[in-house]
Design a protein around this motif. Structure first.
Motif, short mmCIF file in Angstrom:
data_model
loop_
_atom_site.label_atom_id
_atom_site.label_comp_id
_atom_site.label_asym_id
_atom_site.label_seq_id
_atom_site.Cartn_x
_atom_site.Cartn_y
_atom_site.Cartn_z
N GLY A 94 -0.60 -41.70 -30.75
CA GLY A 94 -0.30 -42.41 -29.52
C GLY A 94 1.19 -42.54 -29.30
O GLY A 94 2.01 -42.27 -30.18
N HIS A 95 1.55 -42.95 -28.09
CA HIS A 95 2.95 -43.07 -27.71
C HIS A 95 3.69 -44.07 -28.61
O HIS A 95 4.79 -43.80 -29.08
N ALA A 96 3.08 -45.21 -28.85
CA ALA A 96 3.72 -46.23 -29.69
C ALA A 96 3.91 -45.73 -31.12
O ALA A 96 4.96 -45.94 -31.73
N ALA A 117 4.22 -42.66 -32.05
CA ALA A 117 5.27 -41.63 -32.03
C ALA A 117 6.65 -42.27 -32.01
O ALA A 117 7.58 -41.80 -32.69
N LEU A 118 6.82 -43.35 -31.25
CA LEU A 118 8.10 -44.05 -31.21
C LEU A 118 8.45 -44.65 -32.57
O LEU A 118 9.59 -44.55 -33.02
N GLU A 139 9.47 -41.85 -34.91
CA GLU A 139 10.80 -41.34 -34.57
C GLU A 139 11.89 -42.32 -35.04
O GLU A 139 12.91 -41.90 -35.56
N ARG A 163 13.67 -36.33 -26.10
CA ARG A 163 12.71 -37.30 -26.62
C ARG A 163 12.11 -36.78 -27.92
O ARG A 163 12.11 -37.45 -28.92
N ARG A 164 11.58 -35.58 -27.87
CA ARG A 164 10.99 -34.98 -29.07
C ARG A 164 12.09 -34.46 -29.97
O ARG A 164 13.04 -33.83 -29.51
#
Length: 72
Positions: free
Chosen positions: A2-4, A6-7, A10, A51-52
């Motif tokens: 999910g987006h969260a 992934a953040l 990172e 971003r990636r």
């Protein structure tokens, strides 16, 4: 992932790479100096739309700048 998630991943990657950079450039540069360059490079990359792979791109950019600074 999910987006969260992934953040979070990172951010952890950036923290790990920052710690590595601090070790690699000690004692020539203080931890604060390295962290300032990391912050500046990360901000520039985010503004450019990266971003990636942000942690890897930040590390590469920081290493280039710090090697240049160290050479001076």
């Amino acid at each position: 992932m999910g987006h969260a998630a992934a953040l979070v991943a990172e951010r952890k990657a950036l923290l790990t790479r920052t710690e590595s950079l601090i070790r690699d450039f000690h004692p020539d540069l203080s931890a604060g100096a390295v962290i300032r360059v990391v912050t500046r490079c990360r901000t520039e990359l985010l503004r450019a739309g990266v971003r990636r792979g942000l942690a890897g791109a930040t590390e590469a950019r920081v290493r280039a700048q710090l090697h240049h600074t160290r050479a001076d």
